[in-house]
Every structure is written in C-alpha cells, then in structure tokens.
Design a protein around this motif. Structure first.
Motif, PDB file in Angstrom:
ATOM      1  N   ASP A  34       0.816  -1.211   0.000  1.00 45.14           N
ATOM      2  CA  ASP A  34       0.000   0.000   0.000  1.00 45.14           C
ATOM      3  C   ASP A  34       0.856   1.271   0.000  1.00 45.14           C
ATOM      4  O   ASP A  34       0.321   2.372   0.039  1.00 45.14           O
ATOM      5  N   GLU A  35       2.163   1.116  -0.035  1.00 48.02           N
ATOM      6  CA  GLU A  35       3.055   2.261   0.063  1.00 48.02           C
ATOM      7  C   GLU A  35       3.421   2.767  -1.329  1.00 48.02           C
ATOM      8  O   GLU A  35       3.973   2.040  -2.141  1.00 48.02           O
ATOM      9  N   TRP A  36       3.098   4.035  -1.610  1.00 55.94           N
ATOM     10  CA  TRP A  36       3.409   4.645  -2.891  1.00 55.94           C
ATOM     11  C   TRP A  36       4.187   5.930  -2.656  1.00 55.94           C
ATOM     12  O   TRP A  36       4.105   6.522  -1.581  1.00 55.94           O
ATOM     13  N   ALA A  37       4.896   6.390  -3.672  1.00 60.93           N
ATOM     14  CA  ALA A  37       5.649   7.639  -3.552  1.00 60.93           C
ATOM     15  C   ALA A  37       4.731   8.853  -3.613  1.00 60.93           C
ATOM     16  O   ALA A  37       5.134   9.947  -3.246  1.00 60.93           O
ATOM     17  N   ASN A  38       3.500   8.660  -4.096  1.00 57.63           N
ATOM     18  CA  ASN A  38       2.580   9.789  -4.246  1.00 57.63           C
ATOM     19  C   ASN A  38       1.148   9.351  -3.960  1.00 57.63           C
ATOM     20  O   ASN A  38       0.876   8.160  -3.776  1.00 57.63           O
ATOM     21  N   VAL A  39       0.263  10.327  -3.922  1.00 62.62           N
ATOM     22  CA  VAL A  39      -1.170  10.085  -3.990  1.00 62.62           C
ATOM     23  C   VAL A  39      -1.634  10.706  -5.304  1.00 62.62           C
ATOM     24  O   VAL A  39      -0.940  11.526  -5.897  1.00 62.62           O
ATOM     25  N   TYR A  40      -2.811  10.291  -5.777  1.00 62.83           N
ATOM     26  CA  TYR A  40      -3.312  10.808  -7.044  1.00 62.83           C
ATOM     27  C   TYR A  40      -3.400  12.329  -7.025  1.00 62.83           C
ATOM     28  O   TYR A  40      -3.780  12.937  -6.038  1.00 62.83           O
ATOM     29  N   ARG A  41      -3.036  12.928  -8.142  1.00 69.11           N
ATOM     30  CA  ARG A  41      -3.150  14.367  -8.402  1.00 69.11           C
ATOM     31  C   ARG A  41      -2.248  15.225  -7.518  1.00 69.11           C
ATOM     32  O   ARG A  41      -2.469  16.425  -7.410  1.00 69.11           O
ATOM     33  N   GLN A  42      -1.257  14.629  -6.915  1.00 72.62           N
ATOM     34  CA  GLN A  42      -0.326  15.376  -6.058  1.00 72.62           C
ATOM     35  C   GLN A  42       1.103  15.202  -6.575  1.00 72.62           C
ATOM     36  O   GLN A  42       1.439  14.194  -7.186  1.00 72.62           O
ATOM     37  N   GLY A  43       1.924  16.195  -6.287  1.00 74.59           N
ATOM     38  CA  GLY A  43       3.328  16.103  -6.640  1.00 74.59           C
ATOM     39  C   GLY A  43       4.087  15.184  -5.694  1.00 74.59           C
ATOM     40  O   GLY A  43       3.594  14.846  -4.618  1.00 74.59           O
ATOM     41  N   PHE A  44       5.272  14.767  -6.098  1.00 71.01           N
ATOM     42  CA  PHE A  44       6.117  13.956  -5.219  1.00 71.01           C
ATOM     43  C   PHE A  44       7.579  14.123  -5.587  1.00 71.01           C
ATOM     44  O   PHE A  44       7.926  14.585  -6.670  1.00 71.01           O
ATOM     45  N   ASN A  45       8.424  13.736  -4.644  1.00 68.88           N
ATOM     46  CA  ASN A  45       9.871  13.777  -4.805  1.00 68.88           C
ATOM     47  C   ASN A  45      10.417  12.490  -4.211  1.00 68.88           C
ATOM     48  O   ASN A  45      10.273  12.253  -3.018  1.00 68.88           O
TER      49      ASN A  45
END
Length: 199
Positions: A34-45
C-alpha cells in the motif's frame, strides 16, 4: 593438497562471479504493497539513498482519478567498481502534455524522480535526479520495451541484469488516453575514468 586449494579458491571465484558477471537482481523491495511515492493528483519527490540508483519502477493508472498514476520505485547500491557518487543534481523539467527524451547529463545515472500533476492537461511534468560517479562513462546502451505495454495498464519495469543502469527515458503521451508509455534508456558504465562526457 588439491582439496585444500579448491577450498581456498572456490570462495574467491564465487565472489568474483557475483561482482563481475550478469545475474538476476530481483525480487525488489518496494516496501508495503500500500506504500506509494505519491497520492493521485499530487506532486512527489523520490530520491534513492546516497550511493544507490533506481532499478525498478512500478505504477498503477486510474482514469477516475484524473487519468493519473500512483508511482513507486526500488533502489539498489551501484556497483562497488563505480565508487561513491561525486555529485548529484536535478535535471531540467520535462513539460506535461508533450513527448520528450532525456538522459542524465554529465554521464549521470538516475537516482530519483520528481513530478508535479497538472489538471489542465491531465498529465505530469517530470525531473530526473541524477548522480555522477567519478568520470565513468556509459556504453552498450539500449532502450527497454514500452512500459506499460498499452496506455492505461499497470506497469512494472525491473532491471534484471547486474551492472546495467537507468540513464534516462523517452516517453510518448496519448491525448486520447491521457497517459504515457515509457522506454527507459539503460547503459553499462566503464570500470575506469574516461576523458569525455556527454552533454
């Protein structure tokens, strides 16, 4: 005496084979499912720990979430023959809604991704986080097959061979599906310093 020599040299041969031959990397540890670098429609680094590079990319697509994707990455230490990274940087931004091709400048290897979502085009802009290892140079480069195989599908790209590194990517963008297909640029790196650099 022959048995003694076999006992002495067999471990050395095994270690050398592990360091210099091609072998299967996986399976990769992406963390919890369940661990992702982002959530939908959001930025990530996302950045690998110091001295590590990207070796796997996983993503799932959702049309109802703005034709966006969740992303996750796996890292592994670069070969000891490359030594420690001498410098790291963010490459220029690849704009949303366009096709693009980019490799890490200065002979760098991809060690992270940064992305921002743009609802106006239902797409993301991207930047590679690149690290240079002394003056090592790429050679024997190739493009992977397309990931995902079709727009809108989940993707799971893994580096199966030791001592090959991701140096960049080329992507195509579908205005109909509002999704991208990626081909990753993969290279070997020299075990010695070389007198030139790419631009």
């Amino acid at each position: 005496m022959d048995v003694f020599l076999l006992c002495v040299f067999l471990p050395l041969v095994t270690v050398a084979w592990g360091q210099y031959s091609d072998y299967y990397y996986g399976p990769y540890n992406y963390g919890d499912n369940d661990e992702w670098a982002n959530v939908y429609r959001q930025g990530f680094n996302f950045q690998c720990p110091h001295g590590q590079v990207i070796v796997a990319v996983r993503s799932v697509f959702s049309k109802k979430e703005g034709s966006d994707r969740l992303w996750n990455y796996a890292c592994m230490p670069a070969s000891q023959s490359l030594g420690e990274p001498t410098e790291c940087w963010w490459e220029e931004i690849n704009r949303a809604g366009t096709e693009w091709y980019q490799t890490c400048s200065n002979n760098g290897l991809v060690a992270g991704f940064q992305s921002q979502y743009f609802p106006s085009v239902l797409d993301r802009e991207w930047q590679f986080y690149c690290c240079r290892y002394s003056r090592r140079c790429p050679y024997s480069c190739w493009l992977t097959t397309e990931y995902p195989g079709h727009y809108g599908e989940d993707m799971d790209m893994m580096m199966y061979t030791y001592d090959y590194y991701i140096r960049g990517a080329t992507t195509t963008f579908s205005a109909v599906h509002r999704d991208r297909q990626w081909k990753f640029i993969v290279c070997r790196m020299t075990d010695y310093d070389c007198p030139f650099q790419n631009v």
